[in-house]
Motif scaffolding. Structure first.
Motif, PDB file in Angstrom:
ATOM      1  N   CYS A 102       4.022   8.079   1.910  1.00 57.92           N
ATOM      2  CA  CYS A 102       3.640   6.789   2.507  1.00 57.92           C
ATOM      3  C   CYS A 102       4.822   6.188   3.258  1.00 57.92           C
ATOM      4  O   CYS A 102       4.687   5.716   4.389  1.00 57.92           O
ATOM      5  CB  CYS A 102       3.190   5.803   1.435  1.00 57.92           C
ATOM      6  SG  CYS A 102       1.702   6.257   0.532  1.00 57.92           S
TER       7      CYS A 102
ATOM      8  N   THR B 239      -0.192  -1.839  10.174  1.00 61.40           N
ATOM      9  CA  THR B 239      -1.508  -2.128   9.599  1.00 61.40           C
ATOM     10  C   THR B 239      -2.557  -1.161  10.132  1.00 61.40           C
ATOM     11  O   THR B 239      -3.387  -0.661   9.367  1.00 61.40           O
ATOM     12  CB  THR B 239      -1.905  -3.600   9.889  1.00 61.40           C
ATOM     13  OG1 THR B 239      -0.942  -4.455   9.259  1.00 61.40           O
ATOM     14  CG2 THR B 239      -3.291  -3.918   9.356  1.00 61.40           C
ATOM     15  N   GLU B 240      -2.498  -0.857  11.434  1.00 65.89           N
ATOM     16  CA  GLU B 240      -3.436   0.105  12.023  1.00 65.89           C
ATOM     17  C   GLU B 240      -3.279   1.499  11.432  1.00 65.89           C
ATOM     18  O   GLU B 240      -4.224   2.288  11.420  1.00 65.89           O
ATOM     19  CB  GLU B 240      -3.250   0.168  13.549  1.00 65.89           C
ATOM     20  CG  GLU B 240      -3.754  -1.060  14.273  1.00 65.89           C
ATOM     21  CD  GLU B 240      -3.391  -1.066  15.756  1.00 65.89           C
ATOM     22  OE1 GLU B 240      -2.964  -0.017  16.287  1.00 65.89           O
ATOM     23  OE2 GLU B 240      -3.521  -2.137  16.361  1.00 65.89           O
ATOM     24  N   SER B 241      -2.083   1.814  10.920  1.00 63.79           N
ATOM     25  CA  SER B 241      -1.857   3.141  10.350  1.00 63.79           C
ATOM     26  C   SER B 241      -2.309   3.236   8.884  1.00 63.79           C
ATOM     27  O   SER B 241      -2.173   4.266   8.261  1.00 63.79           O
ATOM     28  CB  SER B 241      -0.382   3.530  10.462  1.00 63.79           C
ATOM     29  OG  SER B 241       0.410   2.838   9.528  1.00 63.79           O
ATOM     30  N   GLY B 242      -2.836   2.107   8.336  1.00 58.87           N
ATOM     31  CA  GLY B 242      -3.412   2.165   7.015  1.00 58.87           C
ATOM     32  C   GLY B 242      -2.700   1.385   5.922  1.00 58.87           C
ATOM     33  O   GLY B 242      -3.054   1.484   4.749  1.00 58.87           O
ATOM     34  N   PHE B 243      -1.687   0.622   6.293  1.00 53.46           N
ATOM     35  CA  PHE B 243      -0.946  -0.196   5.329  1.00 53.46           C
ATOM     36  C   PHE B 243      -1.055  -1.650   5.730  1.00 53.46           C
ATOM     37  O   PHE B 243      -1.222  -1.965   6.895  1.00 53.46           O
ATOM     38  CB  PHE B 243       0.521   0.237   5.280  1.00 53.46           C
ATOM     39  CG  PHE B 243       0.695   1.680   4.925  1.00 53.46           C
ATOM     40  CD1 PHE B 243       0.786   2.086   3.604  1.00 53.46           C
ATOM     41  CD2 PHE B 243       0.738   2.656   5.899  1.00 53.46           C
ATOM     42  CE1 PHE B 243       0.918   3.419   3.281  1.00 53.46           C
ATOM     43  CE2 PHE B 243       0.871   3.998   5.600  1.00 53.46           C
ATOM     44  CZ  PHE B 243       0.953   4.385   4.272  1.00 53.46           C
ATOM     45  N   ASN B 244      -0.952  -2.537   4.774  1.00 51.48           N
ATOM     46  CA  ASN B 244      -0.964  -3.967   5.062  1.00 51.48           C
ATOM     47  C   ASN B 244       0.454  -4.421   5.372  1.00 51.48           C
ATOM     48  O   ASN B 244       1.315  -4.325   4.504  1.00 51.48           O
ATOM     49  CB  ASN B 244      -1.472  -4.753   3.851  1.00 51.48           C
ATOM     50  CG  ASN B 244      -2.833  -5.340   4.076  1.00 51.48           C
ATOM     51  OD1 ASN B 244      -3.320  -5.369   5.193  1.00 51.48           O
ATOM     52  ND2 ASN B 244      -3.431  -5.808   3.009  1.00 51.48           N
TER      53      ASN B 244
ATOM     54  N   GLY C 203       0.788  -1.227   0.000  1.00 50.20           N
ATOM     55  CA  GLY C 203       0.000   0.000   0.000  1.00 50.20           C
ATOM     56  C   GLY C 203       0.820   1.276   0.000  1.00 50.20           C
ATOM     57  O   GLY C 203       0.257   2.363  -0.026  1.00 50.20           O
TER      58      GLY C 203
ATOM     59  N   THR D  12       5.616   5.722  12.072  1.00 50.81           N
ATOM     60  CA  THR D  12       4.806   4.794  12.862  1.00 50.81           C
ATOM     61  C   THR D  12       5.692   3.795  13.594  1.00 50.81           C
ATOM     62  O   THR D  12       5.518   3.551  14.796  1.00 50.81           O
ATOM     63  CB  THR D  12       3.800   4.044  11.955  1.00 50.81           C
ATOM     64  OG1 THR D  12       2.915   5.001  11.366  1.00 50.81           O
ATOM     65  CG2 THR D  12       3.002   3.013  12.736  1.00 50.81           C
TER      66      THR D  12
ATOM     67  N   LYS E 187       5.389   7.962   6.490  1.00 52.90           N
ATOM     68  CA  LYS E 187       4.375   7.627   7.488  1.00 52.90           C
ATOM     69  C   LYS E 187       4.681   6.279   8.139  1.00 52.90           C
ATOM     70  O   LYS E 187       4.565   6.126   9.355  1.00 52.90           O
ATOM     71  CB  LYS E 187       2.982   7.612   6.856  1.00 52.90           C
ATOM     72  CG  LYS E 187       1.876   7.354   7.859  1.00 52.90           C
ATOM     73  CD  LYS E 187       0.492   7.440   7.234  1.00 52.90           C
ATOM     74  CE  LYS E 187      -0.573   7.147   8.279  1.00 52.90           C
ATOM     75  NZ  LYS E 187      -1.910   7.170   7.710  1.00 52.90           N
TER      76      LYS E 187
END
Length: 74
Positions: free
Chosen positions: A20, A65-70, A14, A27, A23
């Motif tokens: 990205c 994953t919680e931050s929006g990526f797999n 992702g 994280t 981020k």
């Protein structure tokens, strides 16, 4: 006291740009027990150096994953 440092490699899906990547790095760096992180946009992965007993690769992946990526542990 000496902390044993371990390395984990995560697959990260992702990420499409440097924002990205930044981020994901932020994280991971924010997690207690993480000593260093190198995120590669090209290989869609992150190499993480962490303190044994402070955090696990699975918890690092879950945070990404919680931050929006797999994310998953290689």
């Amino acid at each position: 006291m000496f902390e044993k440092k371990l390395e984990a490699v995560l697959n990260i899906e992702g990420m499409h740009c440097n924002h990205c990547k930044a981020k994901v790095e932020a994280t991971i760096k924010a997690l207690k027990g993480v000593k260093s992180v190198e995120v590669s946009l090209e290989s869609a992965s992150a190499k993480v150096l962490y303190a044994e007993g402070k955090i696990t690769p699975e918890k690092i992946a879950a945070s990404v994953t919680e931050s929006g990526f797999n994310a998953s542990v290689k």
